[in-house]
Write an enzyme that holds these catalytic residues in place. Sequence first.
Site, short mmCIF file in Angstrom:
data_model
loop_
_atom_site.label_atom_id
_atom_site.label_comp_id
_atom_site.label_asym_id
_atom_site.label_seq_id
_atom_site.Cartn_x
_atom_site.Cartn_y
_atom_site.Cartn_z
CB THR A 5 25.67 3.84 29.97
OG1 THR A 5 25.40 2.84 28.69
CG2 THR A 5 26.87 4.70 29.51
NE ARG A 59 25.16 3.16 21.85
CZ ARG A 59 23.95 2.40 21.28
NH1 ARG A 59 23.77 2.35 20.25
NH2 ARG A 59 23.39 1.64 22.24
NE ARG A 60 22.51 4.55 27.31
CZ ARG A 60 21.74 3.61 27.73
NH1 ARG A 60 20.31 3.82 28.12
NH2 ARG A 60 22.09 2.53 28.02
CG ASP A 89 28.27 3.32 17.90
OD1 ASP A 89 28.55 2.23 17.87
OD2 ASP A 89 27.24 3.49 17.17
CB VAL A 90 31.90 -0.65 20.18
CG1 VAL A 90 32.20 -0.12 21.67
CG2 VAL A 90 30.71 -1.24 20.15
CG ASN A 113 29.40 -5.26 29.14
OD1 ASN A 113 28.81 -6.29 29.62
ND2 ASN A 113 28.96 -4.25 29.22
CB SER A 170 25.02 -14.74 25.39
OG SER A 170 23.88 -15.08 25.80
CE1 TYR A 212 23.14 -10.73 22.02
CE2 TYR A 212 21.97 -12.70 22.70
CZ TYR A 212 22.62 -11.52 22.91
OH TYR A 212 23.51 -11.48 24.18
CB THR A 221 20.68 -5.47 32.36
OG1 THR A 221 20.35 -6.24 31.09
CG2 THR A 221 21.32 -6.07 33.16
P1 NDP Z 1 22.28 -3.25 28.98
O1 NDP Z 1 21.35 -2.93 27.78
O2 NDP Z 1 21.78 -2.83 30.21
O3 NDP Z 1 23.72 -2.52 28.63
C1 NDP Z 1 24.36 -2.65 27.35
C2 NDP Z 1 25.50 -1.65 27.51
O4 NDP Z 1 26.18 -1.96 26.11
C3 NDP Z 1 25.25 -0.16 27.59
O5 NDP Z 1 26.19 0.39 28.62
C4 NDP Z 1 25.07 0.37 26.39
O6 NDP Z 1 25.75 1.86 26.29
C5 NDP Z 1 26.21 -0.33 25.64
N1 NDP Z 1 26.37 -0.55 23.96
C6 NDP Z 1 25.39 -0.97 23.25
N2 NDP Z 1 25.62 -0.72 21.95
C7 NDP Z 1 26.78 0.00 21.95
C8 NDP Z 1 27.46 0.78 20.85
N3 NDP Z 1 27.02 0.70 19.86
N4 NDP Z 1 28.58 1.39 21.22
C9 NDP Z 1 28.79 1.51 22.60
N5 NDP Z 1 28.23 0.92 23.69
C10 NDP Z 1 27.13 0.20 23.55
O7 NDP Z 1 22.35 -4.90 28.90
P2 NDP Z 1 23.51 -5.71 29.63
O8 NDP Z 1 24.17 -5.25 30.58
O9 NDP Z 1 22.58 -6.92 29.79
O10 NDP Z 1 24.45 -6.31 28.45
C11 NDP Z 1 25.87 -6.40 28.38
C12 NDP Z 1 26.27 -7.36 27.83
O11 NDP Z 1 25.90 -8.60 28.27
C13 NDP Z 1 25.98 -7.39 26.10
O12 NDP Z 1 27.12 -7.92 25.55
C14 NDP Z 1 24.87 -8.55 26.18
O13 NDP Z 1 24.74 -9.29 24.95
C15 NDP Z 1 25.53 -9.71 27.29
N6 NDP Z 1 24.57 -10.50 27.76
C16 NDP Z 1 23.43 -10.01 28.45
C17 NDP Z 1 22.65 -11.03 29.16
C18 NDP Z 1 21.19 -10.63 29.72
O14 NDP Z 1 20.27 -11.68 29.84
N7 NDP Z 1 21.19 -9.30 30.13
C19 NDP Z 1 22.96 -12.29 29.11
C20 NDP Z 1 24.29 -12.78 28.50
C21 NDP Z 1 24.85 -11.99 27.91
P3 NDP Z 1 24.97 2.86 25.60
O15 NDP Z 1 23.57 2.54 25.06
O16 NDP Z 1 25.12 4.20 26.41
O17 NDP Z 1 25.80 3.15 24.31
C1 8X3 Z 2 21.40 -12.92 26.76
C2 8X3 Z 2 20.62 -14.13 27.03
O1 8X3 Z 2 19.21 -16.24 26.52
O2 8X3 Z 2 18.31 -13.92 25.90
O3 8X3 Z 2 22.35 -13.05 25.95
O4 8X3 Z 2 20.07 -15.01 24.84
S1 8X3 Z 2 19.58 -14.82 26.05
#
Ligand code: NDP
Ligand code: 8X3
Length: 253
Positions: free
Chosen positions: A11, A34-35, A60-61, A87, A140, A153, A188
């Site tokens: 999402t 979830r959305r 919700d995962v 993801n 990450s 985290y 993001t």
């Molecule tokens: P966003 O917040 O933009 O996206 C997160 C996504 O995860 C959303 O689609 C959200 O969907 C979903 N999500 C979160 N919690 C749940 C849940 N309990 N059940 C189902 N879906 C869930 O963040 P990112 O795209 O940046 O993050 C994606 C992944 O990348 C994560 O694992 C994050 O840890 C990882 N990551 C991100 C980095 C960054 O700097 N942004 C760097 C390194 C890793 P919804 O809310 O609709 O459920």
């Molecule tokens: C997200 C990157 O550096 O904020 O996983 O942990 S950091």
Amino acid sequence: MNKIVLITGATSGIGKGCAEKFAAARYNLIITGRRKDRLDALKAELESAHSIQVLPLCFDVQDKEAVFNILGNLPAEWQDVDVLINNAGLALGRDNFEDAPLDDWETMLNTNVHGLLYVTRAILPFMIKRKKGHIINMGSVAGKEVYEKGNAYCASKFAVDALNRAMRIDLLKHHIKVTGIHPGAVETEFSLVRYKGDATTAAATYNGITPLTGADVADVIFYCASLPPHVCINDLVLTPTRQADAFYFNRNQ
Ligand code: NDP
Ligand code: 8X3
């Protein structure tokens, strides 16, 4: 026949970027989150733009029963999942270990670790049956190095790193590829979620750098998923050019 990719957390951010990238390559998509409104909007947009099929699944995962009920009972035409992108995930807060709310710790570990375990176990029987598949786990740089106030985290992403390696060993006999993707700063909704709606603090994360985008990470994931059957990228770290690792940024020059 179109291949099928299942993307959790589609999402927003990286997951949405992956949905767009794989759709453009004519994969059929299973998208989760979830959305529901966002899942439905993405389905409509991608189906009309790319003449593909999209199955949105809202859950919700962290909810073990929902994961196994929904993914374990995929309609027959959706069971041949070629690529699973684990993801969905989040960080909550930047607090010292002694101060961090226990609820935040539980949500991060339940989502980033338990959710990934449940989703993978629910989908694996379909891959094992076909003796093929590719699991891509979202780690990450926080799963490679521990930083101050990163505690739970970082622990959750170290767990993803360990699981990525463990899966690759145990699934070797089933001819299943397993790849870990470890991004640095990606702009993001991640920081907005981490700082609980504080947009100013969230934006400061990216001060003085050009961060990665969800589309950048999706391009890399797509490359990993597009290699020939005998080639597997095991582990890949990517950062913005102005970020060296979890600690070092060039925000000034
Ligand atoms: P966003 O917040 O933009 O996206 C997160 C996504 O995860 C959303 O689609 C959200 O969907 C979903 N999500 C979160 N919690 C749940 C849940 N309990 N059940 C189902 N879906 C869930 O963040 P990112 O795209 O940046 O993050 C994606 C992944 O990348 C994560 O694992 C994050 O840890 C990882 N990551 C991100 C980095 C960054 O700097 N942004 C760097 C390194 C890793 P919804 O809310 O609709 O459920
Ligand atoms: C997200 C990157 O550096 O904020 O996983 O942990 S950091």
